[in-house]
Design a protein around this motif. Structure first.
Motif, short mmCIF file in Angstrom:
data_model
loop_
_atom_site.label_atom_id
_atom_site.label_comp_id
_atom_site.label_asym_id
_atom_site.label_seq_id
_atom_site.Cartn_x
_atom_site.Cartn_y
_atom_site.Cartn_z
N TRP A 194 0.76 -0.62 0.10
CA TRP A 194 0.22 -0.11 0.02
C TRP A 194 0.71 1.11 0.10
N ARG A 195 0.73 2.32 -0.89
CA ARG A 195 1.34 3.42 -0.94
C ARG A 195 0.31 4.40 -0.68
N SER A 196 0.93 5.47 0.17
CA SER A 196 0.26 6.13 1.34
C SER A 196 0.43 7.13 0.41
N GLY A 197 0.78 7.84 -1.02
CA GLY A 197 -0.04 9.20 -1.54
C GLY A 197 -0.46 8.87 -2.78
N GLU A 198 -0.18 7.59 -3.34
CA GLU A 198 -1.49 7.15 -4.14
C GLU A 198 -2.43 7.25 -3.96
N ASN A 199 -2.45 5.69 -2.68
CA ASN A 199 -3.80 6.04 -2.15
C ASN A 199 -4.05 5.09 -2.41
N ASP A 208 11.26 -14.88 -10.02
CA ASP A 208 12.24 -15.43 -10.98
C ASP A 208 13.12 -13.55 -10.40
N LYS A 209 12.33 -12.34 -11.05
CA LYS A 209 12.21 -11.12 -10.20
C LYS A 209 11.05 -10.46 -9.70
N ARG A 210 10.46 -9.31 -9.17
CA ARG A 210 9.84 -8.58 -8.86
C ARG A 210 8.72 -8.28 -10.04
N VAL A 211 7.46 -8.39 -10.21
CA VAL A 211 6.42 -7.77 -11.08
C VAL A 211 5.79 -7.20 -9.06
N MET A 212 5.19 -6.25 -10.26
CA MET A 212 3.90 -5.37 -8.36
C MET A 212 2.21 -5.80 -9.24
N GLU A 213 2.65 -5.64 -9.47
CA GLU A 213 0.75 -5.94 -10.24
C GLU A 213 0.99 -7.16 -11.57
N GLY A 214 -0.73 -8.03 -11.17
CA GLY A 214 -0.73 -8.61 -11.83
C GLY A 214 -1.92 -9.97 -11.11
N GLY A 215 -1.62 -9.71 -9.88
CA GLY A 215 -2.35 -10.69 -8.58
C GLY A 215 -4.17 -10.37 -8.49
N ASN A 216 -4.61 -11.80 -8.40
CA ASN A 216 -6.34 -11.45 -8.67
C ASN A 216 -6.44 -12.01 -7.19
N ALA A 217 -5.71 -11.90 -5.88
CA ALA A 217 -5.82 -11.73 -4.28
C ALA A 217 -6.83 -10.73 -3.39
N LEU A 218 -5.78 -10.22 -3.66
CA LEU A 218 -5.95 -8.37 -3.60
C LEU A 218 -7.79 -7.65 -3.71
N VAL A 219 -8.56 -7.79 -2.37
CA VAL A 219 -9.62 -7.03 -2.58
C VAL A 219 -9.44 -5.50 -2.14
N SER A 220 -8.76 -4.86 -1.17
CA SER A 220 -8.70 -3.31 -0.99
C SER A 220 -7.44 -3.15 -0.04
N ALA A 221 -6.72 -2.33 -0.51
CA ALA A 221 -5.83 -2.06 0.99
C ALA A 221 -5.79 -0.58 0.93
N GLU A 222 -6.26 -0.26 2.66
CA GLU A 222 -6.51 1.11 2.68
C GLU A 222 -6.03 1.44 4.38
N GLY A 223 -5.27 2.83 4.11
CA GLY A 223 -4.63 3.04 4.86
C GLY A 223 -4.52 4.44 5.86
N LYS A 224 -4.57 4.80 7.19
CA LYS A 224 -4.90 6.21 7.53
C LYS A 224 -4.29 6.35 8.76
#
Length: 290
Positions: A194-199, A208-224
């Motif tokens: 989760w990224r605060s500035g982008e919310n 074999d490398k890091r991939v930041m997107e493409g997963g299907n499991a995340l429903v939500s990520a919320e910070g405050k």
């Protein structure tokens, strides 16, 4: 008349959806928490922790002990040595927080896993911003079955290497990776951030490398942020797609997290040691059904 009926139907649907989401979320006041110290790791990649001439724990690691077995009670002191430049940090940042105490809670409802991280914002260092878009980022990784070498013992350290970007002399294009990593073979870490500035939340993996997107499991990520206190809640499905770890009741999973505080980027983060997340079973963090 049709517009009114459509608007009413949409409103009812949204209200039902919102009510369902609220009903599914756990009462965090009733969820057991685990206090974990995230510490500044300096330049301590996987290769360093395995080198006995530089890391005294290398022998214990070879015998099967975990990093948390030896260091969980002294993580803050380790962070002080590294943040100050006393040990394995060639480029110390004056005023950099040495460690961050974090409370981790988890629960599930049979369909979704909920993980909550809460901590007090450390004082800013005053250093130049590495990531000017995001004052704070928080990520966690899950690994199943110990298919990644040392995942059971060293947590996320199996993704951290001397040739990864922001390490001294490394290629800036080289991301975190797992030696011999393969999503198809189940040899990977499931990654959430989760990224605060982008919310915004991200769901990827490290193979074999890091991939930041493409997963299907995340429903939500919320910070405050409430005063100086942060709280971030991730909701992810127990079910899994490619690059996601399937979660099942009665099983425990390798778990670790990192916080990029003070607009940090790359290796200049605070990290946890490796722990176990148990669903309806023993673990350092226990996710019981609510």
């Amino acid at each position: 008349m049709k517009k009114t009926m459509i608007a009413g139907a949409v409103g009812a649907f949204l209200a039902f959806g919102a009510g369902t989401a609220m009903a599914a979320a756990p009462d965090w006041g009733k969820v057991e928490g685990k206090d974990i110290t995230a510490f500044y790791p300096g330049v301590s990649p996987l290769e360093w922790i395995q080198k006995g001439t530089e890391h005294g724990g290398a022998r214990a690691l070879k015998k099967g002990e975990t990093c948390a077995d030896c260091h969980s009670d002294e993580a803050g002191d380790m962070g002080k040595k590294m943040a100050s430049g006393q040990k394995i940090e060639p480029s110390p940042i004056p005023g950099k927080a040495a460690f961050i105490p974090v409370k981790v809670q988890a629960a599930h409802d049979g369909e979704n896993l909920y993980i909550r991280f809460s901590w007090k914002q450390p004082a800013a260092s005053g250093a130049a911003k590495m990531d000017d878009k995001n004052p704070v980022k928080i990520a966690f990784m899950l690994e199943s079955g110990g298919k990644v070498e040392l995942a059971d013992q060293a947590g996320c350290w199996a993704t951290c290497h001397t040739d990864s970007r922001t390490m001294p002399g490394a290629d800036d294009a080289k991301t975190k990776y797992v030696k011999g990593g393969s999503v198809a073979e189940g040899k990977f870490y499931d990654l959430y951030q989760w990224r605060s500035g982008e919310n915004k939340g991200y769901n990827g993996y490290v193979a074999d490398k890091r991939v930041m997107e493409g997963g299907n499991a995340l429903v939500s990520a919320e910070g405050k942020k409430d005063g100086d206190n942060w709280s971030v809640v991730f909701t992810r499905k127990l079910a899994a797609g490619d690059g996601d770890v399937k979660l099942e009741s009665g099983k425990a999973y390798n778990f670790g997290f990192a916080i990029h505080d003070d607009n940090a980027a790359g290796r200049f983060h605070h990290v946890s040691l490796g722990y176990k997340l148990g669903l309806d079973t023993d673990g350092h963090i226990k996710a019981a059904k609510q």
